[in-house]
Design a protein around this motif. Structure first.
Motif, PDB file in Angstrom:
ATOM      1  N   ALA A  61       0.824  -1.216   0.000  1.00  0.00           N
ATOM      2  CA  ALA A  61       0.000   0.000   0.000  1.00  0.00           C
ATOM      3  C   ALA A  61       0.859   1.267   0.000  1.00  0.00           C
ATOM      4  O   ALA A  61       0.465   2.290  -0.550  1.00  0.00           O
ATOM      5  CB  ALA A  61      -0.943   0.011   1.200  1.00  0.00           C
ATOM      6  N   VAL A  62       2.031   1.191   0.614  1.00  0.00           N
ATOM      7  CA  VAL A  62       2.900   2.377   0.642  1.00  0.00           C
ATOM      8  C   VAL A  62       4.047   2.238  -0.371  1.00  0.00           C
ATOM      9  O   VAL A  62       5.134   2.750  -0.157  1.00  0.00           O
ATOM     10  CB  VAL A  62       3.429   2.693   2.064  1.00  0.00           C
ATOM     11  CG1 VAL A  62       2.291   3.161   2.966  1.00  0.00           C
ATOM     12  CG2 VAL A  62       4.140   1.505   2.687  1.00  0.00           C
ATOM     13  N   GLU A  69       7.033  -2.983  -9.696  1.00  0.00           N
ATOM     14  CA  GLU A  69       5.871  -3.610 -10.338  1.00  0.00           C
ATOM     15  C   GLU A  69       4.823  -3.954  -9.277  1.00  0.00           C
ATOM     16  O   GLU A  69       3.627  -3.921  -9.537  1.00  0.00           O
ATOM     17  CB  GLU A  69       6.313  -4.911 -11.023  1.00  0.00           C
ATOM     18  CG  GLU A  69       7.078  -4.703 -12.315  1.00  0.00           C
ATOM     19  CD  GLU A  69       6.159  -4.302 -13.448  1.00  0.00           C
ATOM     20  OE1 GLU A  69       5.168  -5.013 -13.674  1.00  0.00           O
ATOM     21  OE2 GLU A  69       6.436  -3.267 -14.088  1.00  0.00           O
ATOM     22  N   GLU A  70       5.314  -4.327  -8.096  1.00  0.00           N
ATOM     23  CA  GLU A  70       4.417  -4.648  -6.996  1.00  0.00           C
ATOM     24  C   GLU A  70       4.101  -3.331  -6.297  1.00  0.00           C
ATOM     25  O   GLU A  70       4.909  -2.820  -5.530  1.00  0.00           O
ATOM     26  CB  GLU A  70       5.143  -5.616  -6.049  1.00  0.00           C
ATOM     27  CG  GLU A  70       4.248  -6.220  -4.992  1.00  0.00           C
ATOM     28  CD  GLU A  70       5.049  -7.053  -4.011  1.00  0.00           C
ATOM     29  OE1 GLU A  70       5.590  -8.098  -4.414  1.00  0.00           O
ATOM     30  OE2 GLU A  70       5.162  -6.630  -2.854  1.00  0.00           O
ATOM     31  N   ASN A  71       2.945  -2.754  -6.615  1.00  0.00           N
ATOM     32  CA  ASN A  71       2.672  -1.400  -6.117  1.00  0.00           C
ATOM     33  C   ASN A  71       1.207  -1.240  -5.686  1.00  0.00           C
ATOM     34  O   ASN A  71       0.435  -2.187  -5.703  1.00  0.00           O
ATOM     35  CB  ASN A  71       3.052  -0.377  -7.192  1.00  0.00           C
ATOM     36  CG  ASN A  71       2.273  -0.602  -8.472  1.00  0.00           C
ATOM     37  OD1 ASN A  71       1.044  -0.597  -8.471  1.00  0.00           O
ATOM     38  ND2 ASN A  71       2.991  -0.837  -9.572  1.00  0.00           N
ATOM     39  N   ASN A  72       0.875   0.000  -5.315  1.00  0.00           N
ATOM     40  CA  ASN A  72      -0.423   0.260  -4.673  1.00  0.00           C
ATOM     41  C   ASN A  72      -1.543   0.698  -5.625  1.00  0.00           C
ATOM     42  O   ASN A  72      -2.616   1.088  -5.155  1.00  0.00           O
ATOM     43  CB  ASN A  72      -0.235   1.303  -3.572  1.00  0.00           C
ATOM     44  CG  ASN A  72       0.194   2.672  -4.099  1.00  0.00           C
ATOM     45  OD1 ASN A  72       0.107   2.956  -5.291  1.00  0.00           O
ATOM     46  ND2 ASN A  72       0.668   3.524  -3.191  1.00  0.00           N
ATOM     47  N   LYS A  73      -1.300   0.627  -6.932  1.00  0.00           N
ATOM     48  CA  LYS A  73      -2.294   1.187  -7.858  1.00  0.00           C
ATOM     49  C   LYS A  73      -3.691   0.575  -7.705  1.00  0.00           C
ATOM     50  O   LYS A  73      -4.685   1.297  -7.577  1.00  0.00           O
ATOM     51  CB  LYS A  73      -1.822   0.999  -9.310  1.00  0.00           C
ATOM     52  CG  LYS A  73      -0.956   2.145  -9.818  1.00  0.00           C
ATOM     53  CD  LYS A  73      -0.316   1.794 -11.121  1.00  0.00           C
ATOM     54  CE  LYS A  73      -0.976   2.489 -12.292  1.00  0.00           C
ATOM     55  NZ  LYS A  73      -0.127   2.329 -13.515  1.00  0.00           N
ATOM     56  N   ALA A  74      -3.763  -0.738  -7.763  1.00  0.00           N
ATOM     57  CA  ALA A  74      -5.079  -1.393  -7.683  1.00  0.00           C
ATOM     58  C   ALA A  74      -5.668  -1.280  -6.267  1.00  0.00           C
ATOM     59  O   ALA A  74      -6.877  -1.055  -6.116  1.00  0.00           O
ATOM     60  CB  ALA A  74      -4.971  -2.854  -8.112  1.00  0.00           C
ATOM     61  N   VAL A 144       0.914  10.871  -2.319  1.00  0.00           N
ATOM     62  CA  VAL A 144       0.458  10.725  -0.928  1.00  0.00           C
ATOM     63  C   VAL A 144      -0.959  10.149  -0.911  1.00  0.00           C
ATOM     64  O   VAL A 144      -1.278   9.251  -0.125  1.00  0.00           O
ATOM     65  CB  VAL A 144       0.494  12.090  -0.199  1.00  0.00           C
ATOM     66  CG1 VAL A 144      -0.068  11.978   1.209  1.00  0.00           C
ATOM     67  CG2 VAL A 144       1.920  12.635  -0.154  1.00  0.00           C
ATOM     68  N   CYS A 145      -1.775  10.663  -1.812  1.00  0.00           N
ATOM     69  CA  CYS A 145      -3.177  10.263  -1.868  1.00  0.00           C
ATOM     70  C   CYS A 145      -3.339   8.797  -2.262  1.00  0.00           C
ATOM     71  O   CYS A 145      -4.130   8.068  -1.660  1.00  0.00           O
ATOM     72  CB  CYS A 145      -3.911  11.175  -2.853  1.00  0.00           C
ATOM     73  SG  CYS A 145      -5.659  10.862  -2.942  1.00  0.00           S
ATOM     74  N   SER A 146      -2.571   8.341  -3.266  1.00  0.00           N
ATOM     75  CA  SER A 146      -2.725   6.942  -3.671  1.00  0.00           C
ATOM     76  C   SER A 146      -2.310   6.010  -2.540  1.00  0.00           C
ATOM     77  O   SER A 146      -2.947   4.982  -2.315  1.00  0.00           O
ATOM     78  CB  SER A 146      -1.976   6.637  -4.972  1.00  0.00           C
ATOM     79  OG  SER A 146      -0.590   6.766  -4.781  1.00  0.00           O
TER      80      SER A 146
END
Ligand SMILES: *[C@@H]1O[C@H](CO)[C@@H](O)[C@H](O)[C@H]1NC(C)=O
Length: 184
Positions: A61-62, A69-74, A144-146
């Motif tokens: 999430a952060v 590639e392993e990120n918080n987009k979804a 910050v928001c994402s």
């Protein structure tokens, strides 16, 4: 932070004459030493009043898309929906006759990146925690928001339902609006 690095260097010097232990010791240190990042994740959980069963979800999430590639987009999409559901639920529970116009107004306020989401995220000091690429400014509202939204997506996945995530958001957001100071 600096002391944990000093400790790591100290241990590595200590085992330097014993090459057979080095790989093992480095692995153990990697997991045991309290990196600034893992300390920040601990602090975040305290601030939220939620303890993750799977800390990997909070780590993701952060993590901004610029970092890996392993990120918080979804997760941030889920988080935004959890937040909107929580606000709609509370609004209608309080007043079943609330107009669609008023409800939409409340939702657009809560969803505003600059005035709501990023402000909440800064309150959690997410700009200091979120992992970004060296070229990315971690303080820009979108970053910050994402991360802020993704945290609630992560809580929902971790908990297997969105109730706690919505409650945590609401408590935190209301707390900020009422000017409560969080224990940091
Ligand atoms: C990073 O973004 C923040 C918020 O938009 C801004 O105030 C700051 O000046 C930026 N920093 C850099 C190094 O560009």
């Amino acid at each position: 932070m600096a002391s944990s690095r000093a400790f790591t260097i100290f241990v590595l010097l200590l085992i330097a004459p014993f090459p057979q232990f080095q790989g093992q010791a480095t692995t153990i240190l990697h997991f045991k030493s309290f990196s600034p990042f893992s300390t920040a994740l601990e602090t975040l959980q305290k601030q939220l009043g939620y303890s993750f069963k799977n800390i990997g979800l909070l780590r993701r999430a952060v993590t901004h898309a610029s970092f890996s590639e392993e990120n918080n987009k979804a997760l941030s999409i889920l988080g935004a929906n959890v937040i909107e559901a929580s606000v709609s639920f509370r609004s209608l529970s309080k007043d079943i006759d609330v107009s669609s116009k008023e409800l939409n107004h409340q939702l657009s306020q809560i969803s505003n990146v600059e005035s709501s989401c990023a402000v909440d995220g800064m309150r959690l000091a997410l700009h200091k925690v979120v992992r970004v690429s060296p070229k990315t400014n971690s303080s820009v509202p979108a970053v910050v928001c994402s991360a802020f939204r993704a945290i609630f997506g992560a809580v929902a996945i971790d908990d297997g339902k969105s109730d706690a995530a919505g409650d945590i958001f609401w408590t935190f957001h209301r707390g900020r609006e009422l000017g409560n100071v969080l224990p940091l």
